[in-house]
Design an enzyme around this catalytic site. Structure first.
Site, PDB file in Angstrom:
ATOM      1  N   HIS A  34      63.014  12.915   7.724  1.00 43.37           N
ATOM      2  CA  HIS A  34      62.127  14.052   7.453  1.00 43.37           C
ATOM      3  C   HIS A  34      61.956  14.266   5.944  1.00 43.37           C
ATOM      4  O   HIS A  34      61.820  15.406   5.485  1.00 43.37           O
ATOM      5  CB  HIS A  34      62.626  15.327   8.149  1.00 43.37           C
ATOM      6  CG  HIS A  34      62.434  15.267   9.632  1.00 43.37           C
ATOM      7  ND1 HIS A  34      61.239  15.556  10.242  1.00 43.37           N
ATOM      8  CD2 HIS A  34      63.279  14.880  10.631  1.00 43.37           C
ATOM      9  CE1 HIS A  34      61.354  15.379  11.555  1.00 43.37           C
ATOM     10  NE2 HIS A  34      62.574  14.965  11.809  1.00 43.37           N
ATOM     11  N   ASP A  36      59.772  11.929   4.410  1.00 43.78           N
ATOM     12  CA  ASP A  36      58.577  11.141   4.052  1.00 43.78           C
ATOM     13  C   ASP A  36      57.316  11.986   3.900  1.00 43.78           C
ATOM     14  O   ASP A  36      56.329  11.504   3.364  1.00 43.78           O
ATOM     15  CB  ASP A  36      58.368   9.949   5.005  1.00 43.78           C
ATOM     16  CG  ASP A  36      57.998  10.333   6.423  1.00 43.78           C
ATOM     17  OD1 ASP A  36      58.206  11.507   6.818  1.00 43.78           O
ATOM     18  OD2 ASP A  36      57.511   9.444   7.156  1.00 43.78           O
ATOM     19  N   SER A 125      61.656   6.090  23.022  1.00 42.13           N
ATOM     20  CA  SER A 125      62.982   6.014  22.392  1.00 42.13           C
ATOM     21  C   SER A 125      62.962   6.454  20.932  1.00 42.13           C
ATOM     22  O   SER A 125      64.007   6.551  20.306  1.00 42.13           O
ATOM     23  CB  SER A 125      63.507   4.583  22.480  1.00 42.13           C
ATOM     24  OG  SER A 125      62.604   3.705  21.835  1.00 42.13           O
ATOM     25  N   SER A 128      59.482   3.900  17.251  1.00 38.13           N
ATOM     26  CA  SER A 128      58.149   3.654  16.675  1.00 38.13           C
ATOM     27  C   SER A 128      57.301   2.631  17.403  1.00 38.13           C
ATOM     28  O   SER A 128      56.692   1.755  16.791  1.00 38.13           O
ATOM     29  CB  SER A 128      58.264   3.242  15.201  1.00 38.13           C
ATOM     30  OG  SER A 128      58.715   4.307  14.453  1.00 38.13           O
ATOM     31  N   SER A 129      57.217   2.777  18.720  1.00 39.20           N
ATOM     32  CA  SER A 129      56.317   1.877  19.439  1.00 39.20           C
ATOM     33  C   SER A 129      54.866   2.146  19.040  1.00 39.20           C
ATOM     34  O   SER A 129      54.079   1.202  18.902  1.00 39.20           O
ATOM     35  CB  SER A 129      56.497   2.007  20.947  1.00 39.20           C
ATOM     36  OG  SER A 129      56.349   3.341  21.334  1.00 39.20           O
ATOM     37  N   ASP A 174      57.090   5.116   9.362  1.00 43.37           N
ATOM     38  CA  ASP A 174      57.135   4.204  10.512  1.00 43.37           C
ATOM     39  C   ASP A 174      56.166   3.042  10.338  1.00 43.37           C
ATOM     40  O   ASP A 174      56.504   1.883  10.559  1.00 43.37           O
ATOM     41  CB  ASP A 174      56.800   4.971  11.805  1.00 43.37           C
ATOM     42  CG  ASP A 174      57.710   6.163  12.010  1.00 43.37           C
ATOM     43  OD1 ASP A 174      58.731   6.266  11.312  1.00 43.37           O
ATOM     44  OD2 ASP A 174      57.382   7.005  12.869  1.00 43.37           O
ATOM     45  N   TYR A 224      57.673  19.188  15.242  1.00 46.74           N
ATOM     46  CA  TYR A 224      57.503  18.333  14.056  1.00 46.74           C
ATOM     47  C   TYR A 224      56.513  19.002  13.093  1.00 46.74           C
ATOM     48  O   TYR A 224      56.785  19.135  11.897  1.00 46.74           O
ATOM     49  CB  TYR A 224      56.985  16.952  14.495  1.00 46.74           C
ATOM     50  CG  TYR A 224      56.901  15.939  13.375  1.00 46.74           C
ATOM     51  CD1 TYR A 224      57.987  15.124  13.072  1.00 46.74           C
ATOM     52  CD2 TYR A 224      55.743  15.795  12.619  1.00 46.74           C
ATOM     53  CE1 TYR A 224      57.915  14.198  12.045  1.00 46.74           C
ATOM     54  CE2 TYR A 224      55.658  14.877  11.593  1.00 46.74           C
ATOM     55  CZ  TYR A 224      56.755  14.069  11.314  1.00 46.74           C
ATOM     56  OH  TYR A 224      56.680  13.154  10.295  1.00 46.74           O
TER      57      TYR A 224
HETATM   58  C1  GLA Z   1      58.762  10.447  12.774  1.00 44.63           C
HETATM   59  C2  GLA Z   1      57.549  10.319  11.859  1.00 44.63           C
HETATM   60  C3  GLA Z   1      57.959   9.788  10.491  1.00 44.63           C
HETATM   61  C4  GLA Z   1      59.130  10.579   9.905  1.00 44.63           C
HETATM   62  C5  GLA Z   1      60.243  10.723  10.930  1.00 44.63           C
HETATM   63  C6  GLA Z   1      61.354  11.623  10.444  1.00 44.63           C
HETATM   64  O1  GLA Z   1      59.272   9.166  13.073  1.00 44.63           O
HETATM   65  O2  GLA Z   1      56.586   9.467  12.421  1.00 44.63           O
HETATM   66  O3  GLA Z   1      56.846   9.799   9.619  1.00 44.63           O
HETATM   67  O4  GLA Z   1      58.705  11.822   9.429  1.00 44.63           O
HETATM   68  O5  GLA Z   1      59.771  11.234  12.163  1.00 44.63           O
HETATM   69  O6  GLA Z   1      62.005  11.075   9.367  1.00 44.63           O
END
Ligand code: GLA
Length: 387
Positions: A34, A36, A125, A128-129, A174, A224
């Site tokens: 968190h 980025d 999960s 980052s799919s 991601d 988020y």
């Molecule tokens: C998700 C978002 C990322 C990042 C993370 C937390 O994966 O897609 O951009 O903010 O949460 O670090």
């Protein structure tokens, strides 16, 4: 496996013409969570699991999509003249969004495609799919139509499509990890400048173990976006007393000196996490480079505490996994990874403790939560590429 996908492709769409193959990985973030969207640093790496794409050009403006993961949905057909998000489009909103984002940048897509997708990232999960599908799409569009874009551009285009076509206000981590990953390395990325550096992940006698809680709480997207807004609010208030562009510009000492400018306690806690986590990420990379794995692990643990208590993005199941991990001798560090509210933890575990880690956490988690966790002992792979 790729051969099987090609067979399926031919069965669906016919065997003629040039068929091309692509892959883009999922990611795990080691530390810097968190940060980025707060101008801070992240330290993710690409995995060897991800999304495969088998693609062939067409002569008309039709696009046909098929996912081996959603066989029941069959072939989903759309047109280059219909690049708008819709509920019915389901998962194809991700590749469509990337097409839309290319066109928005003046790179007009001249003719359609037949596409077959297969992903081996476990569903929901938090590995980052969706980013891997976006990067995969960027890659096959670049290769098919000869668009002049770099892999960093592809990451940015993917993020744009996710933010503005698919409505999730994510940061760049991601997509960047999926596009720019490098085997056996993590990426130390300054999300403020997009300057990055590869750092070899040399763990000597330890492994990276991902534990999937197999829960995904439904508040993910709204929570988020709330966190983002709270950080923006804190930044605005801080900017009245200190000259900064992002929360990532502050050291811990500077934050402590100015934090009273933030009115609400909640926003103060969120900002504290963003500032401290950024500094932890910087320190963790220094520790890794110096071979101080123990320090790296301690910073991971502190990251979890901060995400749990100040940023409040953990959940009961994830805290159970992390607490169990912390008690096992041979665990160097363990924390939640990714957006939060479920998903996975990432742990660094000594080789000779991996079996105990999996069996004892597996058993205790099942007893406490009532369903199984899944464990993946992972390798760090390359970013998106042509196969
Ligand atoms: C998700 C978002 C990322 C990042 C993370 C937390 O994966 O897609 O951009 O903010 O949460 O670090």
């Amino acid at each position: 496996m790729v051969q099987k996908l090609i067979e399926k492709f031919k069965e669906l769409y016919g065997a003629e013409g040039e068929i091309r193959k692509y892959f883009a990985p999922g990611r795990v973030n080691l530390i810097g969570e968190h940060t980025d969207y707060n101008g801070g640093h992240v330290f993710p790496c690409a995995l060897t699991i991800g999304t495969y794409g088998i693609v062939r050009s067409r002569e008309d403006r039709t696009i046909r999509f098929y996912s081996v993961n959603f066989e029941k949905l069959g072939v989903i057909e759309t047109s280059l003249d219909d690049l708008v998000p819709s509920k019915e489009a389901g998962w194809t909103n991700y590749p469509k969004g990337v097409m839309w984002a290319f066109e928005k940048r003046g790179m007009k897509i001249p003719y359609g495609l037949d596409v077959l997708i297969f992903g081996d990232i476990p569903n929901g999960s938090g590995l980052s799919s969706s980013a891997s599908l976006e990067v995969l799409t960027g890659l096959f569009l670049k290769e098919t139509y000869g668009f002049d874009v770099s892999m960093v551009d592809i990451a940015l285009i993917g993020q744009d499509s996710e933010n503005n076509f698919n409505g999730c206000n994510c940061g760049i981590m991601d997509q960047f990890a999926s596009a720019m990953g490098k085997k056996d390395n993590a990426i130390f990325l300054d999300t403020n400048t997009l300057k990055y550096e590869y750092a070899p992940v040399v763990l000597e006698d330890a492994k990276i173990v991902i534990t999937n809680s197999k829960v995904k709480h439904s508040l993910v997207d709204s929570a988020y976006n709330d966190r983002r807004n709270e950080c923006e609010q804190a930044l605005k208030e801080l900017q009245k007393v200190v000259d900064i562009k992002t929360l990532g510009d502050l050291t811990e000492e500077e934050f402590e000196a100015h934090k009273d400018a933030i009115q609400s306690e909640v926003c103060r806690k969120r900002a504290k996490h963003a500032v401290y986590e950024n500094q932890r990420a910087i320190r963790a990379v220094q520790a890794l480079k110096a071979g101080e794995i123990k320090t790296f692990g301690e910073l991971m643990n502190a990251s979890h505490v901060s995400l749990r208590d100040d940023y409040e993005v953990s959940c009961e199941e994830i805290d159970i996994l992390v607490d169990l991990a912390w008690k096992i001798p041979g665990v160097i560090g363990s924390r939640i990874t990714g957006g939060g509210f479920g998903g996975c933890t990432v742990s660094i575990v000594k080789n000779d403790a991996v079996d105990t880690f999996i069996s004892s956490i597996g058993k205790a988690y099942q007893e406490k939560v009532g369903h199984d966790a899944e464990f993946y002992v992972v390798e760090i792979g390359d970013g998106g590429h042509v196969i």
